[in-house]
Design a protein around this motif. Structure first.
Motif, PDB file in Angstrom:
ATOM      1  N   ARG A 133       0.832  -1.194   0.000  1.00  0.00           N
ATOM      2  CA  ARG A 133       0.000   0.000   0.000  1.00  0.00           C
ATOM      3  C   ARG A 133       0.866   1.243   0.000  1.00  0.00           C
ATOM      4  O   ARG A 133       1.540   1.515   0.975  1.00  0.00           O
ATOM      5  CB  ARG A 133      -0.932  -0.005   1.207  1.00  0.00           C
ATOM      6  CG  ARG A 133      -2.005  -1.075   1.114  1.00  0.00           C
ATOM      7  CD  ARG A 133      -2.965  -0.764  -0.059  1.00  0.00           C
ATOM      8  NE  ARG A 133      -3.969  -1.814  -0.252  1.00  0.00           N
ATOM      9  CZ  ARG A 133      -3.853  -2.798  -1.123  1.00  0.00           C
ATOM     10  NH1 ARG A 133      -2.752  -2.882  -1.864  1.00  0.00           N
ATOM     11  NH2 ARG A 133      -4.797  -3.692  -1.260  1.00  0.00           N
ATOM     12  N   PRO A 134       0.853   2.021  -1.102  1.00  0.00           N
ATOM     13  CA  PRO A 134       0.153   1.751  -2.352  1.00  0.00           C
ATOM     14  C   PRO A 134       0.807   0.586  -3.092  1.00  0.00           C
ATOM     15  O   PRO A 134       1.959   0.243  -2.808  1.00  0.00           O
ATOM     16  CB  PRO A 134       0.287   3.065  -3.136  1.00  0.00           C
ATOM     17  CG  PRO A 134       1.526   3.694  -2.614  1.00  0.00           C
ATOM     18  CD  PRO A 134       1.600   3.316  -1.155  1.00  0.00           C
ATOM     19  N   ALA A 171      -1.158   7.030  -4.822  1.00  0.00           N
ATOM     20  CA  ALA A 171      -2.109   6.591  -3.815  1.00  0.00           C
ATOM     21  C   ALA A 171      -3.542   6.999  -4.139  1.00  0.00           C
ATOM     22  O   ALA A 171      -4.489   6.374  -3.672  1.00  0.00           O
ATOM     23  CB  ALA A 171      -1.716   7.149  -2.449  1.00  0.00           C
TER      24      ALA A 171
END
Length: 287
Positions: A133-134, A171
Motif C-alpha cells: 500500500r500503495p 495513492a
C-alpha cells in the motif's frame, strides 16, 4: 563491463557474462563464502548518489520477499573499467527464463496444466507486490523477466525478476507512468502513457498466458504507430481455443478476461487472476 576472473567488492569473482538489458548487464559470479549468485551491474555510472538511486530495485525486491520473486542478497557500488557502477546480487537460476524453458520443453499443446501452474506462480509473486500500500506494479513483465528453476523435488519454480521499472502507484489514482515492452503492455498504458496499474500487470500475464497456450502473441502489430497507441487493442484477441483446441472454455474465458481491453472489467490484480486460474486447475475450489 566486467571480465571473467575479475574481483568485485572484494567478495565476488566474475565467472561469466549472462546477458544485458537496456540499463544493466548480468553476470554469474561466485561469492567467496556463499557460492554462486547472479550480479546485476548498471551501465550508467556517475556520482555515488546517482549510483545509490539505481539500487531502488534491490530495495523493492528485498522488501517483497516471496518464493516466486527473485531473492536479493547484497547491494553496493563497485569500480569498473567504465567508472563507478551500482550493483546488486541475487539468486542464480540456472534453467534460464520462461521463454527458454518453454522452448526447450517441446510438445507445447500437451502441457496446458503445466502452463497454468507456471502462470499461477507468476501471479503469486506479483500478488505480494500488488498487495503493498500503495501497490507496486512491475510495468515490464515479459517471458524474459520470468526465471524458471527447479525445487529439490524437481518441480519448476518461477521467480519474477527485473523489477527495474517497478514503481509504486499514485495513492489517489492507482496509476504509475507507463513504461515497458510494447507487446506486453495493456491498451490503457499504450494509449495514455500513464496507465500502469495492477490491472496492467494482469494484462501482461494474460499476454504471457496466450503465448504459452498458443505459441502466438495476442496481437502481432506492435511495430505499427497505430498499435503503439493501443487502437487495435480495443477488442479482445481471438480466443486461444482457435489456435489450440486443447484449451477448454473455462480457461479460454480466464485468459480473455485477463486481456479485457477495459481495465474496469479485467481482473483487478494478480491475486484475483491467481484465484481464477486455481479455480480452473482445481475445480473443487471454484466459488
Amino acid at each position: 563491463m566486467l571480465s571473467e576472473g575479475q574481483r568485485i567488492a572484494g567478495q565476488y569473482t566474475v565467472e561469466r557474462y549472462l546477458g544485458r538489458g537496456a540499463f544493466a548487464e548480468v553476470y554469474r559470479v561466485r561469492h567467496r563464502f556463499l557460492g554462486r549468485q547472479a550480479m546485476k551491474v548498471f551501465k550508467h555510472v556517475g556520482s555515488r548518489a546517482a549510483a545509490e538511486e539505481l539500487l531502488e530495485e534491490a530495495v523493492l525486491l528485498s522488501r517483497i520477499g516471496h518464493p516466486n520473486i527473485v531473492r536479493v542478497f547484497d547491494a553496493g557500488i563497485a569500480e569498473t573499467p567504465g567508472g563507478r557502477s551500482a550493483f546488486f546480487t541475487m539468486e542464480y537460476v540456472p534453467a534460464g527464463n520462461l521463454e527458454q524453458y518453454w522452448a526447450a520443453r517441446g510438445d507445447r499443446f500437451t502441457r496446458i496444466g503445466e502452463a497454468v501452474d507456471l502462470l499461477i506462480q507468476i501471479c503469486d509473486g506479483l500478488a505480494v507486490a500488488h498487495g503493498e500500500r500503495p501497490p507496486i506494479v512491475h510495468r515490464d513483465l515479459t517471458p524474459q523477466n520470468v526465471l524458471v528453476g527447479f525445487d529439490d523435488d524437481g518441480r519448476p519454480r518461477v521467480r519474477v525478476s527485473d523489477f527495474g521499472l517497478a514503481k509504486r502507484t499514485d495513492a489517489f489514482t492507482g496509476l504509475a507512468s507507463a513504461r515497458g515492452t510494447l507487446a506486453f503492455k495493456s491498451p490503457e498504458a499504450l494509449r495514455y502513457r500513464k496507465g500502469d496499474s495492477p490491472a496492467g500487470d494482469v494484462w501482461a500475464v494474460g499476454a504471457i498466458a496466450y503465448l504459452l497456450l498458443t505459441d502466438t502473441l495476442p496481437f502481432h502489430d506492435d511495430s505499427s504507430p497505430v498499435a503503439f497507441f493501443g487502437v487495435p487493442r480495443d477488442a479482445p484477441p481471438p480466443s486461444p481455443q482457435i489456435r489450440n483446441p486443447e484449451v477448454d472454455d473455462e480457461l479460454a474465458r480466464t485468459v480473455l478476461h485477463a486481456l479485457e481491453p477495459n481495465p474496469a472489467r479485467r481482473a483487478a490484480d494478480a491475486a484475483e487472476l491467481a484465484r481464477l486460474l486455481r479455480g480452473w486447475r482445481n475445480p473443487e475450489t471454484r466459488q
